[in-house]
Design a protein around this motif. Structure first.
Motif, PDB file in Angstrom:
ATOM      1  N   PHE A 189       3.651   6.546  12.666  1.00  0.00           N
ATOM      2  CA  PHE A 189       3.004   5.289  12.301  1.00  0.00           C
ATOM      3  C   PHE A 189       3.244   5.024  10.809  1.00  0.00           C
ATOM      4  N   ALA A 190       3.308   3.752  10.468  1.00  0.00           N
ATOM      5  CA  ALA A 190       3.601   3.368   9.090  1.00  0.00           C
ATOM      6  C   ALA A 190       2.369   3.480   8.202  1.00  0.00           C
ATOM      7  N   LEU A 191       2.584   3.891   6.967  1.00  0.00           N
ATOM      8  CA  LEU A 191       1.545   3.821   5.945  1.00  0.00           C
ATOM      9  C   LEU A 191       2.170   3.174   4.705  1.00  0.00           C
ATOM     10  N   TYR A 192       1.366   2.498   3.939  1.00  0.00           N
ATOM     11  CA  TYR A 192       1.881   1.849   2.739  1.00  0.00           C
ATOM     12  C   TYR A 192       0.759   1.626   1.750  1.00  0.00           C
ATOM     13  N   CYS A 193       1.125   1.217   0.548  1.00  0.00           N
ATOM     14  CA  CYS A 193       0.137   0.903  -0.475  1.00  0.00           C
ATOM     15  C   CYS A 193      -0.204  -0.575  -0.377  1.00  0.00           C
ATOM     16  N   ALA A 194      -1.475  -0.867  -0.122  1.00  0.00           N
ATOM     17  CA  ALA A 194      -1.918  -2.250   0.055  1.00  0.00           C
ATOM     18  C   ALA A 194      -2.451  -2.863  -1.242  1.00  0.00           C
ATOM     19  N   ALA A 195      -2.279  -2.155  -2.358  1.00  0.00           N
ATOM     20  CA  ALA A 195      -2.702  -2.704  -3.650  1.00  0.00           C
ATOM     21  C   ALA A 195      -1.473  -3.165  -4.423  1.00  0.00           C
ATOM     22  N   ARG A 196      -1.683  -4.085  -5.337  1.00  0.00           N
ATOM     23  CA  ARG A 196      -0.589  -4.535  -6.191  1.00  0.00           C
ATOM     24  C   ARG A 196      -0.466  -3.568  -7.358  1.00  0.00           C
ATOM     25  N   CYS A 197       0.234  -2.462  -7.094  1.00  0.00           N
ATOM     26  CA  CYS A 197       0.266  -1.375  -8.069  1.00  0.00           C
ATOM     27  C   CYS A 197       1.479  -1.424  -8.988  1.00  0.00           C
TER      28      CYS A 197
ATOM     29  N   VAL B  62      -4.235  13.978  -0.716  1.00  0.00           N
ATOM     30  CA  VAL B  62      -3.240  12.915  -0.803  1.00  0.00           C
ATOM     31  C   VAL B  62      -3.326  12.311  -2.204  1.00  0.00           C
ATOM     32  N   VAL B  63      -2.242  12.403  -2.944  1.00  0.00           N
ATOM     33  CA  VAL B  63      -2.203  11.884  -4.315  1.00  0.00           C
ATOM     34  C   VAL B  63      -1.175  10.761  -4.385  1.00  0.00           C
ATOM     35  N   ALA B  64      -1.592   9.626  -4.910  1.00  0.00           N
ATOM     36  CA  ALA B  64      -0.691   8.484  -5.057  1.00  0.00           C
ATOM     37  C   ALA B  64      -0.236   8.352  -6.506  1.00  0.00           C
ATOM     38  N   ARG B  65       1.002   7.994  -6.657  1.00  0.00           N
ATOM     39  CA  ARG B  65       1.527   7.643  -7.974  1.00  0.00           C
ATOM     40  C   ARG B  65       2.699   6.685  -7.746  1.00  0.00           C
ATOM     41  N   GLN B  66       2.994   5.903  -8.736  1.00  0.00           N
ATOM     42  CA  GLN B  66       4.111   4.969  -8.590  1.00  0.00           C
ATOM     43  C   GLN B  66       5.419   5.762  -8.417  1.00  0.00           C
ATOM     44  N   TRP B  67       6.119   5.664  -7.304  1.00  0.00           N
ATOM     45  CA  TRP B  67       5.904   4.856  -6.090  1.00  0.00           C
ATOM     46  C   TRP B  67       5.963   5.768  -4.882  1.00  0.00           C
TER      47      TRP B  67
ATOM     48  N   SER C  98      -5.571   9.103  -7.333  1.00  0.00           N
ATOM     49  CA  SER C  98      -4.405   8.468  -7.936  1.00  0.00           C
ATOM     50  C   SER C  98      -4.093   9.132  -9.266  1.00  0.00           C
ATOM     51  N   GLU C  99      -2.819   9.192  -9.613  1.00  0.00           N
ATOM     52  CA  GLU C  99      -2.405   9.789 -10.871  1.00  0.00           C
ATOM     53  C   GLU C  99      -2.187   8.766 -11.981  1.00  0.00           C
ATOM     54  N   ASP C 100      -2.033   7.484 -11.626  1.00  0.00           N
ATOM     55  CA  ASP C 100      -1.681   6.521 -12.665  1.00  0.00           C
ATOM     56  C   ASP C 100      -2.499   5.232 -12.601  1.00  0.00           C
ATOM     57  N   VAL C 101      -2.293   4.429 -11.555  1.00  0.00           N
ATOM     58  CA  VAL C 101      -2.986   3.141 -11.433  1.00  0.00           C
ATOM     59  C   VAL C 101      -3.695   3.093 -10.089  1.00  0.00           C
TER      60      VAL C 101
ATOM     61  N   LYS D 275      -8.122   1.458   5.661  1.00  0.00           N
ATOM     62  CA  LYS D 275      -7.619   1.150   4.319  1.00  0.00           C
ATOM     63  C   LYS D 275      -8.618   1.704   3.317  1.00  0.00           C
ATOM     64  N   ARG D 276      -8.126   2.444   2.331  1.00  0.00           N
ATOM     65  CA  ARG D 276      -8.984   3.013   1.298  1.00  0.00           C
ATOM     66  C   ARG D 276      -8.309   2.858  -0.057  1.00  0.00           C
ATOM     67  N   PHE D 277      -9.133   2.528  -1.065  1.00  0.00           N
ATOM     68  CA  PHE D 277      -8.628   2.420  -2.421  1.00  0.00           C
ATOM     69  C   PHE D 277      -8.657   3.792  -3.093  1.00  0.00           C
ATOM     70  N   LEU D 278      -7.674   4.047  -3.943  1.00  0.00           N
ATOM     71  CA  LEU D 278      -7.566   5.288  -4.693  1.00  0.00           C
ATOM     72  C   LEU D 278      -7.622   4.962  -6.176  1.00  0.00           C
ATOM     73  N   PHE D 279      -8.421   5.741  -6.912  1.00  0.00           N
ATOM     74  CA  PHE D 279      -8.601   5.485  -8.326  1.00  0.00           C
ATOM     75  C   PHE D 279      -8.297   6.737  -9.142  1.00  0.00           C
ATOM     76  N   VAL D 280      -7.920   6.533 -10.370  1.00  0.00           N
ATOM     77  CA  VAL D 280      -7.625   7.649 -11.267  1.00  0.00           C
ATOM     78  C   VAL D 280      -8.918   8.381 -11.612  1.00  0.00           C
ATOM     79  N   GLY D 281      -8.909   9.698 -11.471  1.00  0.00           N
ATOM     80  CA  GLY D 281     -10.073  10.490 -11.840  1.00  0.00           C
ATOM     81  C   GLY D 281     -11.223  10.435 -10.866  1.00  0.00           C
ATOM     82  N   ARG D 282     -11.034   9.820  -9.719  1.00  0.00           N
ATOM     83  CA  ARG D 282     -12.104   9.745  -8.726  1.00  0.00           C
ATOM     84  C   ARG D 282     -11.542  10.069  -7.349  1.00  0.00           C
ATOM     85  N   GLU D 283     -12.259  10.901  -6.601  1.00  0.00           N
ATOM     86  CA  GLU D 283     -11.804  11.276  -5.259  1.00  0.00           C
ATOM     87  C   GLU D 283     -12.482  10.400  -4.211  1.00  0.00           C
TER      88      GLU D 283
END
Length: 288
Positions: free
Chosen positions: A151-159, A80-85, A115-118, A130-138
């Motif tokens: 079920f709903a999923l969303y980004c809980a960080a202020r990205c 699972v890779v996150a990027r805006q948005w 994460s690819e960006d922030v 809930k899990r945080f995702l960081f650039v360059g770290r799995e």
């Protein structure tokens, strides 16, 4: 259904109640309650003993929940890779999706989050995770969905400014349905129909034109035919040859063609390869 979270919550409640009673007893003693000290000590000891018994019963119940269960199956690993948005998901069979996450019901899954960006935060309220995702770290998140549905999923960080739009859907389906979906199969579809669909989806005819004038050799009537390779040797194009050529196109290059075909190793399952072979048998004169 009772799970570890319920047991932990009940144990916490009992602990807090015990602490509250102790504070109440201390307050009563300082207020010079008419209760004699001996009676207060007996009441406090009785309450503590009751709390210990309840906690022991909870521990026994928790142990019984896991006793006798079969060993856990190795989890299915999903990237699972996150990027805006958006959320980008890739399954082991190569199936990809955007802003959706298909999961098998009652089967362990390990989500490999990056994460690819922030920094982002994957939140699935229905699963209480809930899990945080960081650039360059799995970051790993292990799940075992217990309820079928969406079920709903969303980004809980202020990205960023469009954080509220970074939403998606978790789709939990039966294990068999998930495996078929991950392999790109359609329930009730025959191998021939699946092969025809893959042939069109992968755009095989773009390079393998029926007249042989494409970037790759013609596939009509291929199976069973003798093929001349680039180094001058010949080989019979049987089913194994076709499977190998799809996985590793450069293993046996056909004379007169350049090595331009991409490898599909790890992207097509055995059932998909079999389906393609079944369809190729029908080209130009029917099965061979």
């Amino acid at each position: 259904m009772i799970d570890g979270a319920h047991v932990d919550a009940l144990a916490l409640a009992v602990t807090l109640a015990t602490a509250a009673f102790g504070l109440l007893a201390l307050w009563a003693a300082r207020r010079r309650t008419p209760w004699p000290p001996a009676r207060l000590r007996v009441a406090a000891m009785a309450w503590c003993a009751a709390a210990v018994v309840v906690l022991a019963l909870l521990a026994l119940s928790s142990a019984r929940l896991g006793r006798g269960l079969p060993p856990e199956e190795p989890p299915i690993e999903i990237d699972v890779v996150a990027r805006q948005w958006i959320w980008k998901v890739q399954h082991p069979e190569g199936r990809r999706e955007l802003n959706e996450l298909h999961l098998p019901l009652g089967y362990p899954v390990r989500l490999k989050l990056t994460s690819e960006d922030v920094p982002h935060a994957l939140a699935i309220p229905a699963f209480r995770v809930k899990r945080f995702l960081f650039v360059g770290r799995e970051t790993a998140l292990e799940l075992k969905p217990q309820q079928k549905g969406e079920f709903a999923l969303y980004c809980a960080a202020r990205c960023g400014p469009h954080n509220a739009a970074m939403r998606g859907t978790v789709v939990v389906i039966k294990v068999r349905d998930y495996l078929q979906w991950a392999r790109g199969e359609v329930p009730g579809e025959s191998a021939l129909e699946a092969g025809r669909r893959l042939y069109v989806t992968l755009k095989c005819e773009t390079c393998h034109r029926p007249d042989g004038a494409g970037r790759g050799p013609a596939l009509a009537g291929l199976i069973g035919r003798t093929v001349t390779l680039r180094e001058g040797t010949t080989v019979t194009a049987d089913e194994d040859y076709v499977r190998e050529s799809i996985r590793e196109p450069e293993a046996k290059l056909v004379a007169g063609y350049e090595p331009v075909m991409p490898s599909f190793a790890g992207q097509l399952s055995e059932s998909q390869l079999n389906a393609l072979v079944a369809y190729l048998k029908t080209l130009e004169g029917g099965p061979r």
